[in-house]
Design a protein around this motif. Sequence first.
Motif, mmCIF file in Angstrom:
data_model
loop_
_atom_site.group_PDB
_atom_site.id
_atom_site.type_symbol
_atom_site.label_atom_id
_atom_site.label_comp_id
_atom_site.label_asym_id
_atom_site.label_seq_id
_atom_site.Cartn_x
_atom_site.Cartn_y
_atom_site.Cartn_z
ATOM 1 N N TRP A 1 8.691 41.221 -65.052
ATOM 2 C CA TRP A 1 7.436 40.494 -64.840
ATOM 3 C C TRP A 1 6.415 40.862 -65.914
ATOM 4 C CZ3 TRP A 1 7.423 42.527 -59.176
ATOM 5 C CH2 TRP A 1 8.396 41.847 -58.440
ATOM 6 N N LEU B 1 19.440 40.347 -57.902
ATOM 7 C CA LEU B 1 18.066 40.156 -58.384
ATOM 8 C C LEU B 1 17.770 41.098 -59.553
ATOM 9 C CD1 LEU B 1 15.562 39.752 -55.421
ATOM 10 C CD2 LEU B 1 15.398 38.715 -57.677
ATOM 11 N N ARG C 1 18.115 31.730 -53.252
ATOM 12 C CA ARG C 1 17.513 32.538 -54.313
ATOM 13 C C ARG C 1 18.615 33.206 -55.123
ATOM 14 N NH1 ARG C 1 13.787 37.382 -52.713
ATOM 15 N NH2 ARG C 1 15.014 37.189 -50.834
ATOM 16 N N TYR D 1 20.555 30.932 -57.449
ATOM 17 C CA TYR D 1 19.808 30.718 -58.704
ATOM 18 C C TYR D 1 19.993 31.919 -59.635
ATOM 19 C CZ TYR D 1 15.809 30.852 -61.908
ATOM 20 O OH TYR D 1 15.002 30.980 -63.030
ATOM 21 N N CYS D 2 19.913 33.130 -59.069
ATOM 22 C CA CYS D 2 20.083 34.333 -59.894
ATOM 23 C C CYS D 2 21.438 34.298 -60.593
ATOM 24 C CB CYS D 2 19.991 35.589 -59.034
ATOM 25 S SG CYS D 2 18.343 35.947 -58.459
ATOM 26 N N GLY E 1 9.103 28.342 -53.061
ATOM 27 C CA GLY E 1 9.938 29.283 -53.817
ATOM 28 C C GLY E 1 11.391 28.847 -53.803
ATOM 29 N N GLN E 2 11.834 28.395 -52.634
ATOM 30 C CA GLN E 2 13.231 27.968 -52.538
ATOM 31 C C GLN E 2 13.430 26.639 -53.279
ATOM 32 O OE1 GLN E 2 13.631 31.281 -50.127
ATOM 33 N NE2 GLN E 2 15.263 30.131 -51.148
ATOM 34 N N VAL F 1 13.987 27.633 -56.923
ATOM 35 C CA VAL F 1 15.303 28.190 -57.253
ATOM 36 C C VAL F 1 16.400 27.132 -57.167
ATOM 37 C CG1 VAL F 1 14.713 30.584 -56.727
ATOM 38 C CG2 VAL F 1 15.678 29.140 -54.931
ATOM 39 N N ASP G 1 -2.006 30.446 -53.009
ATOM 40 C CA ASP G 1 -1.549 31.731 -53.548
ATOM 41 C C ASP G 1 -1.148 31.483 -54.996
ATOM 42 O OD1 ASP G 1 0.859 34.251 -52.481
ATOM 43 O OD2 ASP G 1 0.184 33.753 -54.490
ATOM 44 N N CYS H 1 0.959 32.743 -57.061
ATOM 45 C CA CYS H 1 2.376 32.671 -57.459
ATOM 46 C C CYS H 1 2.976 31.316 -57.130
ATOM 47 C CB CYS H 1 3.191 33.812 -56.864
ATOM 48 S SG CYS H 1 3.548 33.690 -55.113
ATOM 49 N N TRP I 1 5.848 28.424 -58.854
ATOM 50 C CA TRP I 1 7.035 27.846 -58.177
ATOM 51 C C TRP I 1 6.892 26.323 -58.115
ATOM 52 C CZ3 TRP I 1 9.540 31.988 -58.650
ATOM 53 C CH2 TRP I 1 9.064 33.239 -58.207
ATOM 54 N N PHE J 1 3.241 41.087 -60.431
ATOM 55 C CA PHE J 1 3.962 39.877 -60.008
ATOM 56 C C PHE J 1 3.044 38.659 -60.131
ATOM 57 C CE2 PHE J 1 7.117 37.678 -57.433
ATOM 58 C CZ PHE J 1 6.380 36.763 -56.704
ATOM 59 N N HIS J 2 1.842 38.736 -59.573
ATOM 60 C CA HIS J 2 0.923 37.595 -59.623
ATOM 61 C C HIS J 2 0.300 37.425 -61.001
ATOM 62 C CE1 HIS J 2 1.350 38.014 -55.239
ATOM 63 N NE2 HIS J 2 1.332 36.696 -55.320
HETATM 64 C C1 LIG Z 1 10.061 40.185 -52.762
HETATM 65 N N1 LIG Z 1 8.975 39.348 -53.173
HETATM 66 C C2 LIG Z 1 8.475 38.448 -52.297
HETATM 67 O O1 LIG Z 1 8.975 38.299 -51.223
HETATM 68 C C3 LIG Z 1 7.252 37.647 -52.633
HETATM 69 C C4 LIG Z 1 6.140 38.120 -51.720
HETATM 70 C C5 LIG Z 1 4.977 37.181 -51.885
HETATM 71 C C6 LIG Z 1 4.242 37.045 -53.002
HETATM 72 N N2 LIG Z 1 3.299 36.129 -52.710
HETATM 73 C C7 LIG Z 1 3.513 35.693 -51.470
HETATM 74 N N3 LIG Z 1 4.543 36.347 -50.931
HETATM 75 N N4 LIG Z 1 7.546 36.270 -52.307
HETATM 76 C C8 LIG Z 1 8.196 35.527 -53.200
HETATM 77 O O2 LIG Z 1 8.591 35.926 -54.285
HETATM 78 O O3 LIG Z 1 8.370 34.223 -52.789
HETATM 79 C C9 LIG Z 1 8.670 33.339 -53.818
HETATM 80 C C10 LIG Z 1 10.079 32.976 -53.737
HETATM 81 C C11 LIG Z 1 10.740 32.966 -52.527
HETATM 82 C C12 LIG Z 1 12.047 32.570 -52.514
HETATM 83 C C13 LIG Z 1 12.676 32.172 -53.676
HETATM 84 C C14 LIG Z 1 11.999 32.230 -54.889
HETATM 85 C C15 LIG Z 1 10.683 32.616 -54.908
HETATM 86 C C16 LIG Z 1 8.542 39.389 -54.583
HETATM 87 C C17 LIG Z 1 7.973 40.763 -54.932
HETATM 88 C C18 LIG Z 1 6.679 40.920 -54.241
HETATM 89 C C19 LIG Z 1 6.645 41.492 -52.977
HETATM 90 C C20 LIG Z 1 5.401 41.619 -52.331
HETATM 91 C C21 LIG Z 1 4.209 41.175 -52.954
HETATM 92 C C22 LIG Z 1 4.282 40.604 -54.230
HETATM 93 C C23 LIG Z 1 5.513 40.466 -54.874
HETATM 94 C C24 LIG Z 1 9.781 39.121 -55.406
HETATM 95 O O4 LIG Z 1 10.427 40.034 -55.893
HETATM 96 N N5 LIG Z 1 10.061 37.859 -55.529
HETATM 97 C C25 LIG Z 1 11.217 37.428 -56.253
HETATM 98 C C26 LIG Z 1 11.406 35.955 -55.946
HETATM 99 C C27 LIG Z 1 12.421 35.454 -56.783
HETATM 100 C C28 LIG Z 1 13.712 35.858 -56.570
HETATM 101 C C29 LIG Z 1 14.711 35.388 -57.349
HETATM 102 C C30 LIG Z 1 14.369 34.536 -58.396
HETATM 103 O O5 LIG Z 1 15.339 34.127 -59.209
HETATM 104 C C31 LIG Z 1 13.050 34.130 -58.624
HETATM 105 C C32 LIG Z 1 12.076 34.624 -57.809
HETATM 106 C C33 LIG Z 1 11.007 37.618 -57.752
HETATM 107 O O6 LIG Z 1 10.016 37.167 -58.261
HETATM 108 N N6 LIG Z 1 11.993 38.236 -58.411
HETATM 109 O O7 LIG Z 1 11.830 38.401 -59.778
#
Ligand SMILES: CN(C(=O)[C@H](Cc1cnc[nH]1)NC(=O)OCc1ccccc1)[C@@H](Cc1ccccc1)C(=O)N[C@@H](Cc1ccc(O)cc1)C(=O)NO
Length: 321
Positions: free
Chosen positions: A41, A86, A134, A137-138, A182-183, A186, A228, A230, A234, A279-280
């Motif tokens: 990030w 991931l 997710r 996609y990875c 987010g989904q 991906v 939000d 982030c 998405w 992240f944000h």
């Molecule tokens: C685990 N995680 C999340 O669950 C975040 C939490 C959140 C941030 N803002 C609101 N909630 N949620 C999140 O990433 O949701 C977006 C997302 C969900 C499902 C699929 C892809 C993206 C975040 C980390 C985080 C936790 C808590 C606060 C801020 C960041 C996280 O690692 N997200 C993953 C989502 C993701 C995963 C895989 C990918 O290929 C792309 C994106 C990420 O960005 N990996 O590089």
Amino acid sequence: MTSDSELLVPLHVAYIKSLGENKDDLVYHMTAHLRLNAIYWGLTALCIMNQKEALDREEMIGFVMSCWDDEAGGFGAHPDHDAHILATLSAIQILVIQDALDRIDIPRVVKFILSLQQPSGVFAGDSFGEVDTRFSYCAVNALSLLGKLSELDVEKTVAYIRSCKNFDGGFGACIGAESHAGQVFVCVAALAILDRLDEVDHETLAWWLAERQLPNGGLNGRPEKLEDVCYSFWVLSALSILQKLSWIDSDKLSSFILSAQDPDSGGIADRPGDMVDVFHTLFGVAALSLLGYPGLVDLDPVYCMPASVIEAKGLRKSWQA
Ligand SMILES: CN(C(=O)[C@H](Cc1cnc[nH]1)NC(=O)OCc1ccccc1)[C@@H](Cc1ccccc1)C(=O)N[C@@H](Cc1ccc(O)cc1)C(=O)NO
Ligand SMILES: [Zn+2]
């Protein structure tokens, strides 16, 4: 100029550089399980701000290699953590950006990734078996960056994503799960890499994505949810892939993202007034790049990496400018 009308690049660069230094505060230890993701990030945010050299290349590559789990043949998010898809994607993204893929045993990593595909076509995140689009996609992103997409059962992968499509044109984490921005990202990005965007109901999904924009200019991830930063990425990334970026009011969204900056210590939060995090910060500058904010480096919306890096690997799509 106040912080909600311009991007405070020098402050965000200083903030990202400081992340690795404050090893004493609690946040550093509470986020150990995301460390390798956080480096991807931070590095990608610096690339977008044209400051890639702000972090030491050799030190970064050394840390990535320290996360290698030799038993599994993949990367964990921290030294001695179990391999996870991931963290493996983050490791590959970092090494590709740093032009250091020669450091890894590509056939071993490919074997780890392919071993995670389930009979249904979905991918698990690791050997404990949690499944999610997710992780599909990875797998697709990582195999594509390694030049090994030919080893993937594309039909099975696409079939599972198709089964997650909802009546609103969106996609969920698994069959029957509600649409979530987010989904959607991906699933649409994976289909774009596989040249299967014919599986998407472009108009219906673009309408659902444009509906994420709220009166304050920010975007949410699902109906009735709060805006939000982030979700800016998405949603915008998926709309960009569908070539319908104009369906979002970019001036109002840019102002919302800029208002979430911390004007004193740098960084961007999920919304104005909240604590910033890396992240944000990435997904805020990534969204601004997709909106054409002046002075930012072009970002590839499918891989969430600098467009020049993806171009150099011959992975840009014909419909991309
Ligand atoms: C685990 N995680 C999340 O669950 C975040 C939490 C959140 C941030 N803002 C609101 N909630 N949620 C999140 O990433 O949701 C977006 C997302 C969900 C499902 C699929 C892809 C993206 C975040 C980390 C985080 C936790 C808590 C606060 C801020 C960041 C996280 O690692 N997200 C993953 C989502 C993701 C995963 C895989 C990918 O290929 C792309 C994106 C990420 O960005 N990996 O590089
Ligand atoms: Zn968020």
